[in-house]
Design a protein around this motif. Structure first.
Motif, PDB file in Angstrom:
ATOM      1  N   GLN A  22       0.853  -1.184   0.000  1.00 12.76           N
ATOM      2  CA  GLN A  22       0.000   0.000   0.000  1.00 12.76           C
ATOM      3  C   GLN A  22       0.888   1.234   0.000  1.00 12.76           C
ATOM      4  O   GLN A  22       1.897   1.301   0.713  1.00 12.76           O
ATOM      5  CB  GLN A  22      -0.904   0.009   1.224  1.00 12.76           C
ATOM      6  CG  GLN A  22      -1.887   1.138   1.233  1.00 12.76           C
ATOM      7  CD  GLN A  22      -2.930   0.979   2.324  1.00 12.76           C
ATOM      8  OE1 GLN A  22      -2.726   0.255   3.291  1.00 12.76           O
ATOM      9  NE2 GLN A  22      -4.045   1.647   2.167  1.00 12.76           N
ATOM     10  N   PHE A  23       0.503   2.232  -0.802  1.00 10.69           N
ATOM     11  CA  PHE A  23       1.259   3.479  -0.865  1.00 10.69           C
ATOM     12  C   PHE A  23       1.060   4.265   0.425  1.00 10.69           C
ATOM     13  O   PHE A  23      -0.056   4.412   0.909  1.00 10.69           O
ATOM     14  CB  PHE A  23       0.804   4.334  -2.055  1.00 10.69           C
ATOM     15  CG  PHE A  23       1.568   5.609  -2.202  1.00 10.69           C
ATOM     16  CD1 PHE A  23       2.850   5.601  -2.716  1.00 10.69           C
ATOM     17  CD2 PHE A  23       1.012   6.815  -1.836  1.00 10.69           C
ATOM     18  CE1 PHE A  23       3.568   6.783  -2.856  1.00 10.69           C
ATOM     19  CE2 PHE A  23       1.714   8.002  -1.975  1.00 10.69           C
ATOM     20  CZ  PHE A  23       3.002   7.979  -2.484  1.00 10.69           C
ATOM     21  N   GLN A  24       2.159   4.749   0.972  1.00  9.75           N
ATOM     22  CA  GLN A  24       2.097   5.551   2.191  1.00  9.75           C
ATOM     23  C   GLN A  24       2.763   6.900   1.913  1.00  9.75           C
ATOM     24  O   GLN A  24       3.937   6.961   1.550  1.00  9.75           O
ATOM     25  CB  GLN A  24       2.815   4.843   3.333  1.00  9.75           C
ATOM     26  CG  GLN A  24       2.727   5.574   4.654  1.00  9.75           C
ATOM     27  CD  GLN A  24       3.387   4.760   5.745  1.00  9.75           C
ATOM     28  OE1 GLN A  24       4.589   4.526   5.711  1.00  9.75           O
ATOM     29  NE2 GLN A  24       2.589   4.314   6.695  1.00  9.75           N
ATOM     30  N   GLU A  25       1.979   7.949   2.085  1.00 10.54           N
ATOM     31  CA  GLU A  25       2.519   9.296   1.892  1.00 10.54           C
ATOM     32  C   GLU A  25       3.495   9.636   3.004  1.00 10.54           C
ATOM     33  O   GLU A  25       3.282   9.290   4.157  1.00 10.54           O
ATOM     34  CB  GLU A  25       1.395  10.333   1.908  1.00 10.54           C
ATOM     35  CG  GLU A  25       0.738  10.519   0.590  1.00 10.54           C
ATOM     36  CD  GLU A  25      -0.171  11.737   0.560  1.00 10.54           C
ATOM     37  OE1 GLU A  25       0.215  12.805   1.079  1.00 10.54           O
ATOM     38  OE2 GLU A  25      -1.272  11.590   0.005  1.00 10.54           O
ATOM     39  N   GLU A  26       4.557  10.362   2.620  1.00  7.21           N
ATOM     40  CA  GLU A  26       5.559  10.788   3.598  1.00  7.21           C
ATOM     41  C   GLU A  26       5.739  12.293   3.604  1.00  7.21           C
ATOM     42  O   GLU A  26       6.676  12.796   4.208  1.00  7.21           O
ATOM     43  CB  GLU A  26       6.889  10.096   3.295  1.00  7.21           C
ATOM     44  CG  GLU A  26       6.801   8.591   3.443  1.00  7.21           C
ATOM     45  CD  GLU A  26       8.081   7.894   3.073  1.00  7.21           C
ATOM     46  OE1 GLU A  26       8.869   8.436   2.250  1.00  7.21           O
ATOM     47  OE2 GLU A  26       8.300   6.789   3.590  1.00  7.21           O
ATOM     48  N   GLY A  27       4.842  12.990   2.918  1.00  3.99           N
ATOM     49  CA  GLY A  27       4.925  14.444   2.891  1.00  3.99           C
ATOM     50  C   GLY A  27       5.000  14.974   1.475  1.00  3.99           C
ATOM     51  O   GLY A  27       4.775  14.263   0.514  1.00  3.99           O
ATOM     52  N   GLU A  28       5.335  16.261   1.395  1.00  2.00           N
ATOM     53  CA  GLU A  28       5.445  16.927   0.095  1.00  2.00           C
ATOM     54  C   GLU A  28       6.769  17.656   0.013  1.00  2.00           C
ATOM     55  O   GLU A  28       7.304  18.122   1.014  1.00  2.00           O
ATOM     56  CB  GLU A  28       4.311  17.937  -0.099  1.00  2.00           C
ATOM     57  CG  GLU A  28       2.964  17.320  -0.312  1.00  2.00           C
ATOM     58  CD  GLU A  28       1.899  18.350  -0.636  1.00  2.00           C
ATOM     59  OE1 GLU A  28       2.194  19.298  -1.403  1.00  2.00           O
ATOM     60  OE2 GLU A  28       0.786  18.206  -0.116  1.00  2.00           O
ATOM     61  N   GLU A  29       7.272  17.757  -1.209  1.00  2.00           N
ATOM     62  CA  GLU A  29       8.503  18.502  -1.461  1.00  2.00           C
ATOM     63  C   GLU A  29       8.370  19.184  -2.809  1.00  2.00           C
ATOM     64  O   GLU A  29       8.146  18.518  -3.830  1.00  2.00           O
ATOM     65  CB  GLU A  29       9.699  17.538  -1.467  1.00  2.00           C
ATOM     66  CG  GLU A  29      11.032  18.237  -1.574  1.00  2.00           C
ATOM     67  CD  GLU A  29      12.174  17.237  -1.495  1.00  2.00           C
ATOM     68  OE1 GLU A  29      12.977  17.208  -2.437  1.00  2.00           O
ATOM     69  OE2 GLU A  29      12.235  16.504  -0.490  1.00  2.00           O
ATOM     70  N   ASP A  30       8.463  20.499  -2.823  1.00  2.00           N
ATOM     71  CA  ASP A  30       8.313  21.291  -4.051  1.00  2.00           C
ATOM     72  C   ASP A  30       6.995  20.990  -4.762  1.00  2.00           C
ATOM     73  O   ASP A  30       6.933  20.891  -5.986  1.00  2.00           O
ATOM     74  CB  ASP A  30       9.487  21.036  -5.010  1.00  2.00           C
ATOM     75  CG  ASP A  30      10.816  21.457  -4.420  1.00  2.00           C
ATOM     76  OD1 ASP A  30      10.846  22.467  -3.687  1.00  2.00           O
ATOM     77  OD2 ASP A  30      11.829  20.775  -4.688  1.00  2.00           O
ATOM     78  N   GLY A  31       5.922  20.810  -3.980  1.00  2.00           N
ATOM     79  CA  GLY A  31       4.608  20.570  -4.554  1.00  2.00           C
ATOM     80  C   GLY A  31       4.358  19.141  -5.016  1.00  2.00           C
ATOM     81  O   GLY A  31       3.305  18.836  -5.556  1.00  2.00           O
ATOM     82  N   LYS A  32       5.343  18.265  -4.834  1.00  2.00           N
ATOM     83  CA  LYS A  32       5.211  16.865  -5.251  1.00  2.00           C
ATOM     84  C   LYS A  32       5.062  15.982  -4.017  1.00  2.00           C
ATOM     85  O   LYS A  32       5.776  16.148  -3.033  1.00  2.00           O
ATOM     86  CB  LYS A  32       6.444  16.400  -6.041  1.00  2.00           C
ATOM     87  CG  LYS A  32       6.664  17.156  -7.317  1.00  2.00           C
ATOM     88  CD  LYS A  32       5.635  16.758  -8.343  1.00  2.00           C
ATOM     89  CE  LYS A  32       5.906  17.467  -9.650  1.00  2.00           C
ATOM     90  NZ  LYS A  32       4.886  17.178 -10.629  1.00  2.00           N
TER      91      LYS A  32
END
Length: 129
Positions: free
Chosen positions: A84-94
């Motif tokens: 399962q995909f787990q988000e780890e935050g955003e960087e430069d809008g990505k």
């Protein structure tokens, strides 16, 4: 998928692996009058793995889930979540993130073993990929 040949690949449009199974059922039932249990048995025997790609809020596409069809139980298709995909935050809008192993082992290993793959490619509990 109904010819019995291994190696088919297909694309369907749905919001989750579970939703994809419902859509396949509906497509079959729209074409012919079959008992739902028979349709589900054919789906469970004809599909091994569902890979769900989705669009994230940054408009990128990612693999969000990888689930194995583990079989049937009480006329219901059982899914075995593998990754399962787990988000780890955003960087430069990505959006940043990675696929995390769901600590489940692959139920049906026979095809991989028959193809010459050993234990190094099989999923193990608590393995992060």
């Amino acid at each position: 998928m109904n010819t019995g040949h291994d190696g088919s690949l297909s694309t369907g449009h749905a919001n989750s692996p579970t939703d994809m199974l419902s859509r396949i059922e509906m497509m079959v039932l729209m074409g012919m009058d079959l008992p739902l249990g028979a349709v589900r048995r054919q789906i469970a025997s004809g599909i091994d793995i569902l890979i769900h790609l989705g669009r994230l809020r940054d408009k990128s596409r990612r693999v969000l889930n990888i689930e194995e069809i583990a079989g049937l139980e009480d006329e219901k298709i059982i899914l075995n979540p593998l990754f399962q995909f787990q988000e780890e935050g955003e960087e430069d809008g990505k959006i940043k993130g990675k696929l995390i192993c769901c600590s489940r082992e692959l139920v049906h290993k026979e095809k991989l073993l028959a193809a010459g793959y050993g234990k190094e490619v099989l999923f193990h509990q608590n393995a992060e990929r």
